[in-house]
Design a protein around this motif. Structure first.
Motif, PDB file in Angstrom:
ATOM      1  N   MET A 142       0.841  -0.995   0.173  1.00 13.41           N
ATOM      2  CA  MET A 142       0.197   0.161   0.007  1.00 13.41           C
ATOM      3  C   MET A 142       0.485   1.756   0.011  1.00 13.41           C
ATOM      4  O   MET A 142       1.618   1.538   0.316  1.00 13.41           O
ATOM      5  N   ASP A 143       0.569   2.461  -1.000  1.00 16.95           N
ATOM      6  CA  ASP A 143       0.885   3.605  -0.856  1.00 16.95           C
ATOM      7  C   ASP A 143       0.849   3.782  -0.261  1.00 16.95           C
ATOM      8  O   ASP A 143      -0.740   4.671   0.168  1.00 16.95           O
ATOM      9  N   PHE A 144       1.735   5.313   0.943  1.00 18.59           N
ATOM     10  CA  PHE A 144       1.342   5.708   2.369  1.00 18.59           C
ATOM     11  C   PHE A 144       1.603   6.639   1.663  1.00 18.59           C
ATOM     12  O   PHE A 144       1.657   8.359   2.548  1.00 18.59           O
ATOM     13  N   SER A 145       1.960   7.588   0.631  1.00 12.29           N
ATOM     14  CA  SER A 145       2.839   9.293   0.036  1.00 12.29           C
ATOM     15  C   SER A 145       1.357   9.764   0.646  1.00 12.29           C
ATOM     16  O   SER A 145       1.914  10.928   1.032  1.00 12.29           O
ATOM     17  N   ASN A 146      -0.231   9.389   0.007  1.00 15.71           N
ATOM     18  CA  ASN A 146      -0.838  10.569   0.231  1.00 15.71           C
ATOM     19  C   ASN A 146      -2.033   9.535   1.345  1.00 15.71           C
ATOM     20  O   ASN A 146      -1.506   8.782   1.406  1.00 15.71           O
ATOM     21  N   ARG A 147      -3.042  10.487   1.995  1.00 14.95           N
ATOM     22  CA  ARG A 147      -3.908  10.033   2.270  1.00 14.95           C
ATOM     23  C   ARG A 147      -4.470   9.446   1.756  1.00 14.95           C
ATOM     24  O   ARG A 147      -5.681   9.787   0.459  1.00 14.95           O
ATOM     25  N   SER A 148      -5.266   8.266   1.794  1.00 17.96           N
ATOM     26  CA  SER A 148      -6.302   7.692   1.642  1.00 17.96           C
ATOM     27  C   SER A 148      -7.571   7.894   0.947  1.00 17.96           C
ATOM     28  O   SER A 148      -7.478   8.578   2.056  1.00 17.96           O
ATOM     29  N   LEU A 149      -8.576   7.981  -0.589  1.00 17.55           N
ATOM     30  CA  LEU A 149      -9.948   8.430   0.052  1.00 17.55           C
ATOM     31  C   LEU A 149     -10.712   7.799   0.582  1.00 17.55           C
ATOM     32  O   LEU A 149     -12.100   7.788  -0.218  1.00 17.55           O
ATOM     33  N   VAL A 150     -10.341   6.314   0.515  1.00 17.33           N
ATOM     34  CA  VAL A 150     -11.591   4.677   0.750  1.00 17.33           C
ATOM     35  C   VAL A 150     -12.179   5.347   2.273  1.00 17.33           C
ATOM     36  O   VAL A 150     -12.102   5.337   3.125  1.00 17.33           O
ATOM     37  N   GLU A 151     -13.391   4.699   1.968  1.00 13.83           N
ATOM     38  CA  GLU A 151     -14.526   5.099   3.094  1.00 13.83           C
ATOM     39  C   GLU A 151     -14.416   3.697   3.834  1.00 13.83           C
ATOM     40  O   GLU A 151     -14.212   3.015   3.379  1.00 13.83           O
ATOM     41  N   GLU A 152     -14.765   4.749   5.130  1.00 14.20           N
ATOM     42  CA  GLU A 152     -15.148   3.900   6.164  1.00 14.20           C
ATOM     43  C   GLU A 152     -16.154   3.347   6.343  1.00 14.20           C
ATOM     44  O   GLU A 152     -17.136   4.337   6.348  1.00 14.20           O
ATOM     45  N   TYR A 153     -16.238   2.134   7.040  1.00 11.72           N
ATOM     46  CA  TYR A 153     -18.279   1.845   7.673  1.00 11.72           C
ATOM     47  C   TYR A 153     -19.190   2.296   8.318  1.00 11.72           C
ATOM     48  O   TYR A 153     -20.153   2.997   8.442  1.00 11.72           O
ATOM     49  N   LEU A 154     -17.923   3.227   9.017  1.00 14.68           N
ATOM     50  CA  LEU A 154     -18.169   3.977   9.717  1.00 14.68           C
ATOM     51  C   LEU A 154     -19.377   5.282   9.420  1.00 14.68           C
ATOM     52  O   LEU A 154     -20.110   6.235  10.191  1.00 14.68           O
TER      53      LEU A 154
END
Length: 236
Positions: A1-13
Protein backbone atom coordinates in the motif's frame (compact mmCIF):
# COMPACT_ATOMS: atom_id res chain seq x y z
CA UNK A 1 0.00 0.00 0.00
CA UNK A 2 1.18 3.51 -0.87
CA UNK A 3 1.32 5.75 2.21
CA UNK A 4 2.73 8.82 0.47
CA UNK A 5 -0.76 10.38 0.28
CA UNK A 6 -3.84 10.13 2.45
CA UNK A 7 -6.29 7.42 1.37
CA UNK A 8 -9.73 8.36 0.04
CA UNK A 9 -11.34 5.01 0.93
CA UNK A 10 -14.59 5.32 2.86
CA UNK A 11 -14.84 3.76 6.32
CA UNK A 12 -17.82 1.66 7.40
CA UNK A 13 -18.44 4.08 10.27
CA UNK A 14 -19.06 6.82 7.70
CA UNK A 15 -21.89 4.81 6.10
CA UNK A 16 -25.18 6.67 6.79
CA UNK A 17 -27.04 3.34 6.67
CA UNK A 18 -24.93 1.56 9.28
CA UNK A 19 -27.08 0.12 12.07
CA UNK A 20 -26.85 1.28 15.67
CA UNK A 21 -25.81 -2.16 16.94
CA UNK A 22 -22.90 -2.20 14.50
CA UNK A 23 -21.79 1.16 15.86
CA UNK A 24 -22.03 -0.15 19.42
CA UNK A 25 -19.83 -3.18 18.70
CA UNK A 26 -17.30 -1.12 16.76
CA UNK A 27 -17.01 1.50 19.51
CA UNK A 28 -16.40 -1.20 22.11
CA UNK A 29 -13.38 -2.28 20.08
CA UNK A 30 -12.22 1.28 19.41
CA UNK A 31 -12.46 2.13 23.11
CA UNK A 32 -10.53 -1.00 24.06
CA UNK A 33 -7.85 -0.12 21.53
CA UNK A 34 -7.57 3.45 22.84
CA UNK A 35 -7.24 2.19 26.40
CA UNK A 36 -4.69 -0.55 25.74
CA UNK A 37 -2.52 1.51 23.38
CA UNK A 38 -2.67 4.69 25.45
CA UNK A 39 -4.62 6.92 23.08
CA UNK A 40 -7.10 8.00 25.75
CA UNK A 41 -4.31 8.66 28.26
CA UNK A 42 -2.66 11.06 25.79
CA UNK A 43 -5.77 13.23 25.66
CA UNK A 44 -6.35 13.12 29.43
CA UNK A 45 -2.77 14.25 30.07
CA UNK A 46 -3.16 17.12 27.59
CA UNK A 47 -6.35 18.26 29.33
CA UNK A 48 -4.59 18.16 32.70
CA UNK A 49 -1.72 20.26 31.32
CA UNK A 50 -4.11 22.92 29.98
CA UNK A 51 -6.00 23.05 33.27
CA UNK A 52 -2.78 23.44 35.25
CA UNK A 53 -1.73 26.32 32.99
CA UNK A 54 -5.15 27.99 33.27
CA UNK A 55 -6.48 27.15 36.76
CA UNK A 56 -10.19 27.79 37.33
CA UNK A 57 -12.98 26.30 39.40
CA UNK A 58 -14.97 25.11 36.40
CA UNK A 59 -14.46 24.26 32.74
CA UNK A 60 -16.70 23.61 29.77
CA UNK A 61 -15.15 20.93 27.57
CA UNK A 62 -16.45 19.97 24.13
CA UNK A 63 -15.74 16.69 22.34
CA UNK A 64 -16.27 17.07 18.59
CA UNK A 65 -17.13 13.76 16.93
CA UNK A 66 -17.74 12.18 20.32
CA UNK A 67 -18.99 8.79 19.12
CA UNK A 68 -20.39 6.79 22.03
CA UNK A 69 -19.07 9.31 24.57
CA UNK A 70 -16.29 7.09 25.94
CA UNK A 71 -13.71 9.89 26.11
CA UNK A 72 -15.99 12.23 28.05
CA UNK A 73 -16.75 9.48 30.55
CA UNK A 74 -13.02 9.01 31.05
CA UNK A 75 -12.59 12.77 31.52
CA UNK A 76 -15.36 12.79 34.13
CA UNK A 77 -13.69 9.94 36.04
CA UNK A 78 -10.22 11.53 35.78
CA UNK A 79 -11.30 14.80 37.42
CA UNK A 80 -14.02 13.42 39.71
CA UNK A 81 -12.32 14.14 43.03
CA UNK A 82 -10.29 17.22 42.09
CA UNK A 83 -12.72 19.89 43.20
CA UNK A 84 -13.08 21.06 39.58
CA UNK A 85 -16.59 21.38 38.13
CA UNK A 86 -16.87 20.15 34.56
CA UNK A 87 -19.55 20.74 31.95
CA UNK A 88 -18.83 18.06 29.34
CA UNK A 89 -20.64 18.24 26.00
CA UNK A 90 -20.28 15.74 23.17
CA UNK A 91 -21.20 16.60 19.58
CA UNK A 92 -21.89 14.14 16.79
CA UNK A 93 -23.79 14.25 13.52
CA UNK A 94 -25.80 11.03 13.79
CA UNK A 95 -28.94 10.70 15.91
CA UNK A 96 -28.37 6.99 16.59
CA UNK A 97 -24.79 7.61 17.76
CA UNK A 98 -25.96 10.43 20.02
CA UNK A 99 -28.56 8.09 21.52
CA UNK A 100 -25.92 5.42 22.03
CA UNK A 101 -23.76 7.97 23.85
CA UNK A 102 -26.66 9.05 26.05
CA UNK A 103 -27.56 5.46 26.89
CA UNK A 104 -23.95 4.76 27.90
CA UNK A 105 -23.56 7.93 29.98
CA UNK A 106 -26.76 8.01 32.04
CA UNK A 107 -24.90 7.89 35.37
CA UNK A 108 -22.75 10.93 34.51
CA UNK A 109 -24.60 14.12 35.41
CA UNK A 110 -21.85 16.36 34.02
CA UNK A 111 -22.14 14.93 30.49
CA UNK A 112 -24.62 15.91 27.78
CA UNK A 113 -24.77 15.34 24.04
CA UNK A 114 -25.93 17.40 21.09
CA UNK A 115 -26.33 16.81 17.39
CA UNK A 116 -24.14 19.08 15.29
CA UNK A 117 -22.11 19.21 12.10
CA UNK A 118 -18.55 20.26 12.99
CA UNK A 119 -18.35 22.11 9.68
CA UNK A 120 -21.16 24.41 10.84
CA UNK A 121 -21.05 25.44 14.49
CA UNK A 122 -22.37 28.99 14.23
CA UNK A 123 -24.83 28.62 17.11
CA UNK A 124 -22.51 26.73 19.45
CA UNK A 125 -21.35 28.89 22.40
CA UNK A 126 -17.71 29.23 23.42
CA UNK A 127 -16.01 26.62 25.57
CA UNK A 128 -12.78 26.40 27.56
CA UNK A 129 -11.26 23.27 26.03
CA UNK A 130 -12.21 21.56 22.78
CA UNK A 131 -11.30 17.95 22.01
CA UNK A 132 -11.15 16.28 18.62
CA UNK A 133 -9.96 12.68 18.85
CA UNK A 134 -9.78 10.27 15.91
CA UNK A 135 -12.24 12.43 13.99
CA UNK A 136 -10.09 14.68 11.82
CA UNK A 137 -8.86 11.88 9.54
CA UNK A 138 -12.42 11.31 8.31
CA UNK A 139 -12.24 14.64 6.44
CA UNK A 140 -10.42 16.10 3.48
CA UNK A 141 -7.86 18.84 4.13
CA UNK A 142 -10.07 21.67 2.87
CA UNK A 143 -12.75 20.62 5.36
CA UNK A 144 -10.20 20.30 8.15
CA UNK A 145 -8.96 23.83 7.51
CA UNK A 146 -12.52 25.05 7.88
CA UNK A 147 -13.36 23.40 11.17
CA UNK A 148 -10.02 23.87 12.94
CA UNK A 149 -10.44 27.60 12.40
CA UNK A 150 -13.86 27.34 14.04
CA UNK A 151 -12.36 25.24 16.85
CA UNK A 152 -9.63 27.80 17.55
CA UNK A 153 -12.25 30.53 17.86
CA UNK A 154 -14.56 28.51 20.14
CA UNK A 155 -11.93 27.33 22.65
CA UNK A 156 -10.70 30.03 25.04
CA UNK A 157 -8.11 27.85 26.80
CA UNK A 158 -7.09 25.41 24.07
CA UNK A 159 -7.85 22.82 21.42
CA UNK A 160 -6.58 19.24 21.73
CA UNK A 161 -6.45 17.13 18.58
CA UNK A 162 -5.37 13.50 18.88
CA UNK A 163 -5.17 11.62 15.60
CA UNK A 164 -3.29 8.93 13.73
CA UNK A 165 0.12 8.88 12.09
CA UNK A 166 0.07 7.45 8.58
CA UNK A 167 2.86 4.92 8.23
CA UNK A 168 3.61 1.34 7.17
CA UNK A 169 4.73 0.48 10.71
CA UNK A 170 1.48 1.69 12.24
CA UNK A 171 -0.52 -0.22 9.64
CA UNK A 172 1.37 -3.48 10.20
CA UNK A 173 1.31 -3.28 13.99
CA UNK A 174 -2.41 -2.51 14.11
CA UNK A 175 -3.06 -5.49 11.84
CA UNK A 176 -1.24 -7.75 14.32
CA UNK A 177 -2.93 -6.09 17.32
CA UNK A 178 -6.38 -6.52 15.77
CA UNK A 179 -5.91 -10.28 15.43
CA UNK A 180 -5.89 -10.56 19.24
CA UNK A 181 -7.82 -7.58 20.61
CA UNK A 182 -10.38 -6.47 17.99
CA UNK A 183 -13.56 -8.51 17.67
CA UNK A 184 -15.75 -6.72 15.12
CA UNK A 185 -15.04 -6.88 11.41
CA UNK A 186 -15.92 -3.20 11.06
CA UNK A 187 -13.34 -2.10 13.64
CA UNK A 188 -10.64 -4.30 12.09
CA UNK A 189 -11.23 -2.94 8.59
CA UNK A 190 -11.82 0.68 9.64
CA UNK A 191 -8.77 0.70 11.89
CA UNK A 192 -6.51 -0.04 8.94
CA UNK A 193 -8.29 2.43 6.69
CA UNK A 194 -8.07 5.10 9.41
CA UNK A 195 -4.29 4.71 9.51
CA UNK A 196 -4.12 5.07 5.72
CA UNK A 197 -6.15 8.28 6.09
CA UNK A 198 -3.94 9.58 8.93
CA UNK A 199 -1.30 12.30 8.80
CA UNK A 200 2.35 13.10 8.47
CA UNK A 201 3.77 15.80 10.72
CA UNK A 202 4.55 18.16 7.85
CA UNK A 203 0.90 17.95 6.75
CA UNK A 204 -0.26 19.01 10.20
CA UNK A 205 2.27 21.84 10.30
CA UNK A 206 1.06 23.07 6.92
CA UNK A 207 -2.49 23.24 8.22
CA UNK A 208 -1.35 24.93 11.43
CA UNK A 209 0.32 27.66 9.40
CA UNK A 210 -3.11 28.67 8.09
CA UNK A 211 -4.32 29.72 11.55
CA UNK A 212 -3.43 33.16 12.86
CA UNK A 213 -3.03 34.22 16.50
CA UNK A 214 -2.75 30.61 17.63
CA UNK A 215 0.24 28.91 19.27
CA UNK A 216 0.73 25.29 18.15
CA UNK A 217 2.59 22.26 19.45
CA UNK A 218 2.52 19.06 17.37
CA UNK A 219 4.07 16.06 19.10
CA UNK A 220 4.42 12.42 18.11
CA UNK A 221 3.10 10.00 20.75
CA UNK A 222 3.04 6.24 21.12
CA UNK A 223 1.26 4.37 19.63
CA UNK A 224 1.61 6.21 16.33
CA UNK A 225 -0.40 9.28 17.28
CA UNK A 226 0.04 12.99 16.82
CA UNK A 227 -1.02 15.31 19.62
CA UNK A 228 -1.79 18.76 18.25
CA UNK A 229 -2.46 21.38 20.91
CA UNK A 230 -3.60 24.88 19.97
CA UNK A 231 -3.62 27.80 22.39
CA UNK A 232 -4.85 31.31 21.66
CA UNK A 233 -1.99 33.81 21.67
CA UNK A 234 -2.20 36.33 24.48
CA UNK A 235 -2.35 39.99 23.40
CA UNK A 236 0.78 42.01 24.14
Amino acid sequence: MDFSNRSLVEEYLDDPNLEKESFRKAYLDINRCNTLLGGTAITLKAIKDLIECHPKKSYTIYDMGCGDGHLLREVAKKFKNTGITLNLVGFDLRDDVIQLARDSSQSYQSISFKKADILSLDEVPDCDILLCTLTMHHFEEKEILKFIEIFSELAKVGVIINDLQRSKSAYFLFHVFSLFFIKSTIAKRDGLISISKGFRKLELKRMADNLKNVHHTITWKWAFRYLWVMKPMQPN
